[in-house]
Design a protein around this motif. Sequence first.
Motif, PDB file in Angstrom:
ATOM      1  N   HIS A   1      36.545  65.146 -26.134  1.00 40.38           N
ATOM      2  CA  HIS A   1      37.301  64.298 -25.213  1.00 40.38           C
ATOM      3  C   HIS A   1      36.384  63.989 -24.031  1.00 40.38           C
ATOM      4  N   PRO A   2      36.498  62.808 -23.413  1.00 43.71           N
ATOM      5  CA  PRO A   2      35.638  62.496 -22.267  1.00 43.71           C
ATOM      6  C   PRO A   2      35.667  63.548 -21.163  1.00 43.71           C
ATOM      7  N   ASP A   3      36.806  64.218 -20.951  1.00 43.49           N
ATOM      8  CA  ASP A   3      36.865  65.255 -19.918  1.00 43.49           C
ATOM      9  C   ASP A   3      35.941  66.426 -20.218  1.00 43.49           C
ATOM     10  N   ASP A   4      35.581  66.613 -21.500  1.00 43.04           N
ATOM     11  CA  ASP A   4      34.658  67.690 -21.862  1.00 43.04           C
ATOM     12  C   ASP A   4      33.266  67.454 -21.301  1.00 43.04           C
ATOM     13  N   LEU A   5      32.975  66.213 -20.897  1.00 42.59           N
ATOM     14  CA  LEU A   5      31.651  65.910 -20.347  1.00 42.59           C
ATOM     15  C   LEU A   5      31.391  66.636 -19.028  1.00 42.59           C
ATOM     16  N   ASP A   6      32.453  67.122 -18.379  1.00 41.42           N
ATOM     17  CA  ASP A   6      32.279  67.880 -17.142  1.00 41.42           C
ATOM     18  C   ASP A   6      31.423  69.120 -17.368  1.00 41.42           C
ATOM     19  N   ASN A   7      31.387  69.598 -18.600  1.00 36.59           N
ATOM     20  CA  ASN A   7      30.638  70.817 -18.920  1.00 36.59           C
ATOM     21  C   ASN A   7      29.301  70.511 -19.602  1.00 36.59           C
ATOM     22  N   HIS A   8      28.858  69.256 -19.514  1.00 39.43           N
ATOM     23  CA  HIS A   8      27.621  68.863 -20.174  1.00 39.43           C
ATOM     24  C   HIS A   8      26.641  68.238 -19.192  1.00 39.43           C
ATOM     25  N   ALA A   9      25.355  68.246 -19.582  1.00 37.64           N
ATOM     26  CA  ALA A   9      24.312  67.560 -18.827  1.00 37.64           C
ATOM     27  C   ALA A   9      24.329  66.095 -19.221  1.00 37.64           C
ATOM     28  N   CYS A  10      24.688  65.237 -18.292  1.00 35.48           N
ATOM     29  CA  CYS A  10      24.787  63.799 -18.561  1.00 35.48           C
ATOM     30  C   CYS A  10      23.640  63.080 -17.844  1.00 35.48           C
ATOM     31  N   LEU A  11      22.965  62.226 -18.565  1.00 35.23           N
ATOM     32  CA  LEU A  11      21.800  61.520 -18.042  1.00 35.23           C
ATOM     33  C   LEU A  11      22.268  60.238 -17.367  1.00 35.23           C
ATOM     34  N   ALA A  12      22.214  60.230 -16.044  1.00 37.36           N
ATOM     35  CA  ALA A  12      22.839  59.169 -15.255  1.00 37.36           C
ATOM     36  C   ALA A  12      21.921  57.962 -15.103  1.00 37.36           C
ATOM     37  N   LEU A  13      22.545  56.821 -14.798  1.00 39.47           N
ATOM     38  CA  LEU A  13      21.824  55.575 -14.540  1.00 39.47           C
ATOM     39  C   LEU A  13      22.240  55.027 -13.175  1.00 39.47           C
ATOM     40  N   ARG A  14      21.235  54.665 -12.375  1.00 38.74           N
ATOM     41  CA  ARG A  14      21.459  53.949 -11.121  1.00 38.74           C
ATOM     42  C   ARG A  14      20.561  52.713 -11.196  1.00 38.74           C
ATOM     43  N   PHE A  15      21.158  51.534 -11.302  1.00 31.94           N
ATOM     44  CA  PHE A  15      20.389  50.361 -11.675  1.00 31.94           C
ATOM     45  C   PHE A  15      19.521  49.781 -10.565  1.00 31.94           C
ATOM     46  N   HIS A  16      19.776  50.131  -9.316  1.00 36.28           N
ATOM     47  CA  HIS A  16      18.809  49.846  -8.258  1.00 36.28           C
ATOM     48  C   HIS A  16      19.056  50.819  -7.118  1.00 36.28           C
ATOM     49  N   ALA A  17      18.126  50.888  -6.192  1.00 36.15           N
ATOM     50  CA  ALA A  17      18.089  51.977  -5.215  1.00 36.15           C
ATOM     51  C   ALA A  17      19.358  52.111  -4.388  1.00 36.15           C
ATOM     52  N   HIS A  18      20.030  50.986  -4.122  1.00 33.47           N
ATOM     53  CA  HIS A  18      21.198  51.027  -3.240  1.00 33.47           C
ATOM     54  C   HIS A  18      22.524  51.013  -3.996  1.00 33.47           C
ATOM     55  N   ALA A  19      22.468  51.085  -5.315  1.00 33.07           N
ATOM     56  CA  ALA A  19      23.693  51.074  -6.126  1.00 33.07           C
ATOM     57  C   ALA A  19      24.234  52.481  -6.310  1.00 33.07           C
ATOM     58  N   SER A  20      25.514  52.549  -6.661  1.00 30.62           N
ATOM     59  CA  SER A  20      26.108  53.831  -7.018  1.00 30.62           C
ATOM     60  C   SER A  20      25.675  54.210  -8.429  1.00 30.62           C
ATOM     61  N   ILE A  21      25.760  55.485  -8.741  1.00 28.39           N
ATOM     62  CA  ILE A  21      25.498  55.927 -10.104  1.00 28.39           C
ATOM     63  C   ILE A  21      26.544  55.311 -11.019  1.00 28.39           C
ATOM     64  N   TYR A  22      26.102  54.812 -12.160  1.00 32.03           N
ATOM     65  CA  TYR A  22      26.987  54.126 -13.099  1.00 32.03           C
ATOM     66  C   TYR A  22      27.994  55.105 -13.697  1.00 32.03           C
ATOM     67  N   ASP A  23      29.291  54.811 -13.522  1.00 34.19           N
ATOM     68  CA  ASP A  23      30.349  55.633 -14.111  1.00 34.19           C
ATOM     69  C   ASP A  23      30.488  55.326 -15.596  1.00 34.19           C
ATOM     70  N   TRP A  24      30.828  56.336 -16.377  1.00 43.40           N
ATOM     71  CA  TRP A  24      31.014  56.155 -17.812  1.00 43.40           C
ATOM     72  C   TRP A  24      32.476  55.809 -18.093  1.00 43.40           C
ATOM     73  N   GLU A  25      32.707  54.705 -18.785  1.00 45.38           N
ATOM     74  CA  GLU A  25      34.061  54.215 -19.043  1.00 45.38           C
ATOM     75  C   GLU A  25      34.423  54.400 -20.512  1.00 45.38           C
ATOM     76  N   PHE A  26      35.638  54.917 -20.727  1.00 46.41           N
ATOM     77  CA  PHE A  26      36.124  55.176 -22.082  1.00 46.41           C
ATOM     78  C   PHE A  26      37.527  54.604 -22.233  1.00 46.41           C
ATOM     79  N   GLU A  27      37.884  54.296 -23.492  1.00 44.66           N
ATOM     80  CA  GLU A  27      39.219  53.774 -23.775  1.00 44.66           C
ATOM     81  C   GLU A  27      39.625  54.155 -25.192  1.00 44.66           C
ATOM     82  N   LYS A  28      40.882  54.588 -25.329  1.00 42.68           N
ATOM     83  CA  LYS A  28      41.402  54.917 -26.663  1.00 42.68           C
ATOM     84  C   LYS A  28      42.919  54.813 -26.630  1.00 42.68           C
ATOM     85  N   ASP A  29      43.476  54.072 -27.586  1.00 45.48           N
ATOM     86  CA  ASP A  29      44.934  53.936 -27.719  1.00 45.48           C
ATOM     87  C   ASP A  29      45.596  53.537 -26.403  1.00 45.48           C
ATOM     88  N   GLY A  30      44.963  52.625 -25.665  1.00 45.49           N
ATOM     89  CA  GLY A  30      45.535  52.143 -24.420  1.00 45.49           C
ATOM     90  C   GLY A  30      45.245  53.007 -23.213  1.00 45.49           C
TER      91      GLY A  30
END
Length: 295
Positions: A182-211
């Motif tokens: 489940h996406p909430d399980d990612l709290d216990n994992h090492a996630c490799l983050a992306l920040r697309f330029h110096a002044h941007a926020s770290i890109y949040d990971w978006e998930f969707e299932k059954d609405g």
Amino acid sequence: MREELSDLALFMTVAEERSFTQAATQLGLSQSAVSHAIRRLETSVGIKLLNRTSRRVSTTDAGEKLLAALRPGLGMINARIEELRLLGDTPRGLVRIATSKPALRTILWPKLSRIISDYPEIQIELNVESRLTDLAEERFDAGVRLREFVSPDMIAVKIGPPIRLAAVATPGYFQQHGVPEHPDDLDNHACLALRFHAHASIYDWEFEKDGEELVKKISGPFIFSESDIAIEAAKAGHGIAFVTEPEVIGSIENGSLRRVLSDWCPPFDGYYLCYSGRRNLSSAFRLVIDRLRYA
């Protein structure tokens, strides 16, 4: 016959855009005219082709079959018409495009390479950056972006199929740290983050299932500005990368990376070529648009 062909072409636009409003804008028609044409086509074939809700438009099984049949035929017709239009007007000059590495590798390069072979008087400049470039300020003819990042005042031409995101790491990483179910399980994992330029926020990971939609703020040992480096870090066992499927499909197939949470990653609109509707288009740029257009 002419009316039926027009309705079929209009149906394909609505199905590809998944929106009556966007299709109407692209075709320069009113939304009511588009709706009337779709109803007329459904009456003619005697079966429902589109499912309509307040949030989205999707094809029925019959509509999907019709769409699959239309794509190659109408695409070929459009290509031939464009070839005839260009007779006697040899495209030439510089076309400047701002794009991302994934879009360049998976969508642009095969077609742009062929253009240069066919039209040696065209020169194409490709600027590869993760940040969203101001096209007008930096004098680009066009930019390649996902639909959500296209400004309302820009013309957007679909240049690729729907794509999915993929959460991947090495089999060894999951053997050591467990497999997230489940996406909430990612709290216990090492996630490799992306920040697309110096002044941007770290890109949040978006998930969707059954609405159900979830947005995860992730953390891990690295923050990158480019997805290809995140993929290399994932292959080195440093954690889970979250990137577009075409970037890692080969690694998934050969077993060097394993995909997880696939059922939480539905397809979404792919890449668009966007440009200002207020500029005069050169013959070279018109050719690029037509060659890149997704059929």
